[in-house]
Motif scaffolding. Structure first.
Motif, PDB file in Angstrom:
ATOM      1  N   ILE A  19       0.874  -1.176   0.000  1.00 15.05           N
ATOM      2  CA  ILE A  19       0.000   0.000   0.000  1.00 15.05           C
ATOM      3  C   ILE A  19       0.909   1.222   0.000  1.00 15.05           C
ATOM      4  CG2 ILE A  19      -1.628   1.336   1.407  1.00 15.05           C
ATOM      5  CD1 ILE A  19      -2.985  -1.302   2.102  1.00 15.05           C
ATOM      6  N   LEU A  20       0.616   2.131  -0.915  1.00 12.79           N
ATOM      7  CA  LEU A  20       1.422   3.353  -1.029  1.00 12.79           C
ATOM      8  C   LEU A  20       0.760   4.476  -0.231  1.00 12.79           C
ATOM      9  CD1 LEU A  20       3.640   5.167  -2.345  1.00 12.79           C
ATOM     10  CD2 LEU A  20       2.034   5.573  -4.206  1.00 12.79           C
ATOM     11  N   ILE A  21       1.520   5.022   0.697  1.00 12.09           N
ATOM     12  CA  ILE A  21       1.050   6.177   1.463  1.00 12.09           C
ATOM     13  C   ILE A  21       1.782   7.398   0.911  1.00 12.09           C
ATOM     14  CG2 ILE A  21       0.935   7.255   3.758  1.00 12.09           C
ATOM     15  CD1 ILE A  21      -0.564   4.667   3.818  1.00 12.09           C
ATOM     16  N   ILE A  75      10.801   3.415   1.526  1.00 15.52           N
ATOM     17  CA  ILE A  75      10.678   4.753   0.924  1.00 15.52           C
ATOM     18  C   ILE A  75      10.640   4.619  -0.602  1.00 15.52           C
ATOM     19  CG2 ILE A  75      11.779   7.030   0.682  1.00 15.52           C
ATOM     20  CD1 ILE A  75      10.900   6.539   3.523  1.00 15.52           C
ATOM     21  N   PHE A  76       9.683   5.335  -1.162  1.00 10.70           N
ATOM     22  CA  PHE A  76       9.483   5.355  -2.614  1.00 10.70           C
ATOM     23  C   PHE A  76       9.635   6.832  -3.013  1.00 10.70           C
ATOM     24  CE2 PHE A  76       5.983   5.615  -5.918  1.00 10.70           C
ATOM     25  CZ  PHE A  76       6.689   4.980  -6.913  1.00 10.70           C
ATOM     26  N   PRO A  77      10.893   7.263  -3.186  1.00 12.42           N
ATOM     27  CA  PRO A  77      11.143   8.711  -3.221  1.00 12.42           C
ATOM     28  C   PRO A  77      10.970   9.359  -4.591  1.00 12.42           C
ATOM     29  CG  PRO A  77      13.217   7.527  -3.347  1.00 12.42           C
ATOM     30  CD  PRO A  77      12.123   6.485  -3.370  1.00 12.42           C
ATOM     31  N   ILE A 170      12.510  -4.495 -10.965  1.00 10.85           N
ATOM     32  CA  ILE A 170      11.989  -3.625 -12.018  1.00 10.85           C
ATOM     33  C   ILE A 170      10.580  -3.225 -11.584  1.00 10.85           C
ATOM     34  CG2 ILE A 170      11.159  -3.512 -14.423  1.00 10.85           C
ATOM     35  CD1 ILE A 170      14.239  -3.466 -14.273  1.00 10.85           C
ATOM     36  N   TYR A 171      10.281  -1.934 -11.723  1.00 11.53           N
ATOM     37  CA  TYR A 171       8.976  -1.394 -11.328  1.00 11.53           C
ATOM     38  C   TYR A 171       8.311  -0.836 -12.581  1.00 11.53           C
ATOM     39  CZ  TYR A 171       5.831   1.312  -8.123  1.00 11.53           C
ATOM     40  OH  TYR A 171       4.776   1.847  -7.420  1.00 11.53           O
ATOM     41  N   LEU A 172       7.233  -1.504 -13.012  1.00 12.99           N
ATOM     42  CA  LEU A 172       6.448  -1.003 -14.147  1.00 12.99           C
ATOM     43  C   LEU A 172       5.365  -0.101 -13.590  1.00 12.99           C
ATOM     44  CD1 LEU A 172       5.908  -4.212 -16.353  1.00 12.99           C
ATOM     45  CD2 LEU A 172       7.435  -2.292 -16.854  1.00 12.99           C
ATOM     46  N   ALA A 174       2.336   2.875 -14.181  1.00  8.45           N
ATOM     47  CA  ALA A 174       1.453   3.652 -15.057  1.00  8.45           C
ATOM     48  C   ALA A 174       1.275   5.071 -14.516  1.00  8.45           C
ATOM     49  CB  ALA A 174       0.100   2.965 -15.184  1.00  8.45           C
ATOM     50  N   GLY A 175       1.759   5.304 -13.290  1.00  7.62           N
ATOM     51  CA  GLY A 175       1.628   6.617 -12.653  1.00  7.62           C
ATOM     52  C   GLY A 175       0.466   6.599 -11.675  1.00  7.62           C
ATOM     53  N   SER A 176       0.661   7.273 -10.540  1.00  7.80           N
ATOM     54  CA  SER A 176      -0.398   7.278  -9.535  1.00  7.80           C
ATOM     55  C   SER A 176      -1.639   7.978 -10.086  1.00  7.80           C
ATOM     56  CB  SER A 176       0.092   7.985  -8.272  1.00  7.80           C
ATOM     57  OG  SER A 176      -0.851   7.796  -7.259  1.00  7.80           O
ATOM     58  N   GLY A 177      -2.779   7.309  -9.929  1.00  9.71           N
ATOM     59  CA  GLY A 177      -4.039   7.871 -10.418  1.00  9.71           C
ATOM     60  C   GLY A 177      -4.213   7.731 -11.922  1.00  9.71           C
ATOM     61  N   ALA A 178      -3.412   6.861 -12.529  1.00  5.05           N
ATOM     62  CA  ALA A 178      -3.511   6.673 -13.991  1.00  5.05           C
ATOM     63  C   ALA A 178      -4.917   6.214 -14.377  1.00  5.05           C
ATOM     64  CB  ALA A 178      -2.489   5.634 -14.444  1.00  5.05           C
ATOM     65  N   GLU A 179      -5.303   6.564 -15.578  1.00 11.63           N
ATOM     66  CA  GLU A 179      -6.614   6.126 -16.076  1.00 11.63           C
ATOM     67  C   GLU A 179      -6.636   4.611 -16.260  1.00 11.63           C
ATOM     68  OE1 GLU A 179      -7.392   8.133 -19.749  1.00 11.63           O
ATOM     69  OE2 GLU A 179      -8.222   9.857 -18.677  1.00 11.63           O
ATOM     70  N   GLY A 203      -2.840   3.101 -11.296  1.00 11.48           N
ATOM     71  CA  GLY A 203      -4.151   2.942 -11.935  1.00 11.48           C
ATOM     72  C   GLY A 203      -4.841   1.611 -11.645  1.00 11.48           C
ATOM     73  N   ILE A 204      -4.395   0.889 -10.628  1.00 12.83           N
ATOM     74  CA  ILE A 204      -5.049  -0.390 -10.283  1.00 12.83           C
ATOM     75  C   ILE A 204      -6.134  -0.082  -9.252  1.00 12.83           C
ATOM     76  CG2 ILE A 204      -4.696  -2.697  -9.295  1.00 12.83           C
ATOM     77  CD1 ILE A 204      -1.889  -2.673 -10.488  1.00 12.83           C
ATOM     78  N   ARG A 205      -7.398  -0.296  -9.648  1.00 14.28           N
ATOM     79  CA  ARG A 205      -8.500   0.200  -8.818  1.00 14.28           C
ATOM     80  C   ARG A 205      -9.478  -0.869  -8.344  1.00 14.28           C
ATOM     81  NH1 ARG A 205      -8.522   4.448 -12.419  1.00 14.28           N
ATOM     82  NH2 ARG A 205      -7.533   6.291 -11.540  1.00 14.28           N
ATOM     83  N   VAL A 221       2.342  -6.006  -6.215  1.00 12.31           N
ATOM     84  CA  VAL A 221       1.438  -5.004  -6.792  1.00 12.31           C
ATOM     85  C   VAL A 221       1.302  -3.846  -5.803  1.00 12.31           C
ATOM     86  CG1 VAL A 221      -0.978  -4.563  -7.438  1.00 12.31           C
ATOM     87  CG2 VAL A 221       0.174  -6.616  -8.283  1.00 12.31           C
ATOM     88  N   VAL A 222       1.299  -2.630  -6.335  1.00 14.91           N
ATOM     89  CA  VAL A 222       1.191  -1.435  -5.483  1.00 14.91           C
ATOM     90  C   VAL A 222      -0.178  -0.786  -5.668  1.00 14.91           C
ATOM     91  CG1 VAL A 222       2.212   0.804  -4.895  1.00 14.91           C
ATOM     92  CG2 VAL A 222       3.676  -1.034  -5.758  1.00 14.91           C
ATOM     93  N   ILE A 223      -0.821  -0.500  -4.530  1.00  8.47           N
ATOM     94  CA  ILE A 223      -2.124   0.171  -4.540  1.00  8.47           C
ATOM     95  C   ILE A 223      -1.999   1.479  -3.768  1.00  8.47           C
ATOM     96  CG2 ILE A 223      -4.525   0.017  -3.689  1.00  8.47           C
ATOM     97  CD1 ILE A 223      -4.023  -1.911  -5.913  1.00  8.47           C
ATOM     98  N   GLY A 224      -2.296   2.580  -4.414  1.00 10.86           N
ATOM     99  CA  GLY A 224      -2.250   3.883  -3.749  1.00 10.86           C
ATOM    100  C   GLY A 224      -3.619   4.523  -3.709  1.00 10.86           C
ATOM    101  N   THR A 225      -3.994   5.126  -4.828  1.00  5.75           N
ATOM    102  CA  THR A 225      -5.235   5.922  -4.906  1.00  5.75           C
ATOM    103  C   THR A 225      -6.482   5.153  -4.463  1.00  5.75           C
ATOM    104  OG1 THR A 225      -4.182   7.034  -6.757  1.00  5.75           O
ATOM    105  CG2 THR A 225      -6.537   7.406  -6.477  1.00  5.75           C
ATOM    106  N   ALA A 226      -6.627   3.899  -4.897  1.00  2.80           N
ATOM    107  CA  ALA A 226      -7.852   3.150  -4.584  1.00  2.80           C
ATOM    108  C   ALA A 226      -8.024   2.993  -3.072  1.00  2.80           C
ATOM    109  CB  ALA A 226      -7.814   1.774  -5.257  1.00  2.80           C
TER     110      ALA A 226
HETATM  111  C1  1GP Z   1       2.167   4.982  -7.875  1.00  3.45           C
HETATM  112  O1  1GP Z   1       2.116   2.741  -8.480  1.00  3.45           O
HETATM  113  C2  1GP Z   1       1.728   3.627  -7.506  1.00  3.45           C
HETATM  114  O2  1GP Z   1       3.522   5.042  -7.963  1.00  3.45           O
HETATM  115  C3  1GP Z   1       0.285   3.600  -7.139  1.00  3.45           C
HETATM  116  O3  1GP Z   1      -0.566   4.141  -8.112  1.00  3.45           O
HETATM  117  O4  1GP Z   1      -2.128   5.575  -6.838  1.00  3.45           O
HETATM  118  O5  1GP Z   1      -2.782   4.710  -9.080  1.00  3.45           O
HETATM  119  O6  1GP Z   1      -2.653   3.175  -7.127  1.00  3.45           O
HETATM  120  P1  1GP Z   1      -2.121   4.403  -7.767  1.00  3.45           P
END
Ligand code: 1GP
Length: 236
Positions: A19-21, A75-77, A170-172, A174-179, A203-205, A221-226
């Motif tokens: 989980i990304l804070i 840390i994800f700087p 390797i970190y693929l 799409a960008g935080s909040g990607a469509e 963008g994983i929601r 897998v990283v989840i931030g926005t959702a």
């Molecule tokens: C951003 O991959 C992370 O670097 C998380 O993205 O906020 O879209 O989940 P989201």
């Protein structure tokens, strides 16, 4: 230690979830309740960082998070000023999809004095931005052009070059909040070609999208926005 656990999970085909804070998006007072929700979730790691984080807040966030969670904090700087010695590890990100020297090597040089004598586990990570359908903060801040969604070959070659350069992950992205998240085909091709673990985020929601990323070959897998938008995300 963190990296060895990721390697072990890959070997044993165990899925990892972070989980990304983003301290730019939440307040310190939310940490206790957020940590409780994280505890109830399947998360195995916590990432802390973002493209734009005010200086000096990282320490406060990490110290507080440590009080409430046992999970490894990494840390994800977006910038050297975001490095906190109180965390357990650091994704030492080099933005391989871009051609901006600042994000390929400059920030890294500027981090050396900060990292000197630090106990942080430094994990060299090849960071690859894939077009997520709209311009995201990482694209804006790094001023780089992401790899197109249909350019599977370039994504593969970039990831493999990262491995040859000695990156441990390797970190693929799409960008935080990607469509749209990173396409299945890119994750599949990259994961099959790599000998090192693969992180996928942006963008994983939905739980379905998480499962798809794992099925395609993501190890973490990283989840931030959702989760930010709905801390009950994993209870649905
Ligand atoms: C951003 O991959 C992370 O670097 C998380 O993205 O906020 O879209 O989940 P989201």
């Amino acid at each position: 230690m963190i990296y060895q656990q990721i390697i072990l999970a890959k070997k044993e085909k165990r899925k990892l979830l972070a989980i990304l804070i983003d301290p730019d998006k939440i307040t310190l007072s939310e940490i206790p309740s957020l940590s409780e929700k994280i505890k109830q979730s399947p998360a195995t790691h916590i990432l802390v960082g973002g493209s734009i984080v005010a200086e000096n807040v990282m320490d406060l966030f990490v110290i507080d998070l440590k009080k409430y969670t046992q999970l490894p904090i990494i840390i994800f700087p977006g910038h050297p000023s975001q490095i906190s010695h109180h965390a357990d590890g650091l994704l030492f990100l080099s933005l391989l999809s871009g051609r901006n020297p600042e994000f390929l090597i400059e920030h890294h040089i500027n981090s050396v004095e900060i990292l000197h004598n630090s106990n942080l586990e430094i994990i060299p990570t090849g960071y690859i931005l894939i077009n997520g359908g709209k311009e995201t903060a990482v694209q804006r801040v790094s001023q780089t052009i992401p790899i197109e969604r249909n350019d599977i070959n370039l994504a593969y070659k970039t990831a493999k070059a990262g491995e040859y350069l000695g990156k441990k992950l390797i970190y693929l992205e799409a960008g935080s909040g990607a469509e749209k998240p990173v396409p299945f085909e890119i994750i599949e091709k990259v994961s099959k070609s790599l000998n090192i673990p693969l992180i996928v985020g942006g963008g994983i929601r939905s739980k379905k999208a998480i499962d798809e990323a794992f099925t395609a070959g993501a190890n973490l897998v990283v989840i931030g926005t959702a989760f930010e938008n709905d801390t009950n995300f994993f209870n649905q």
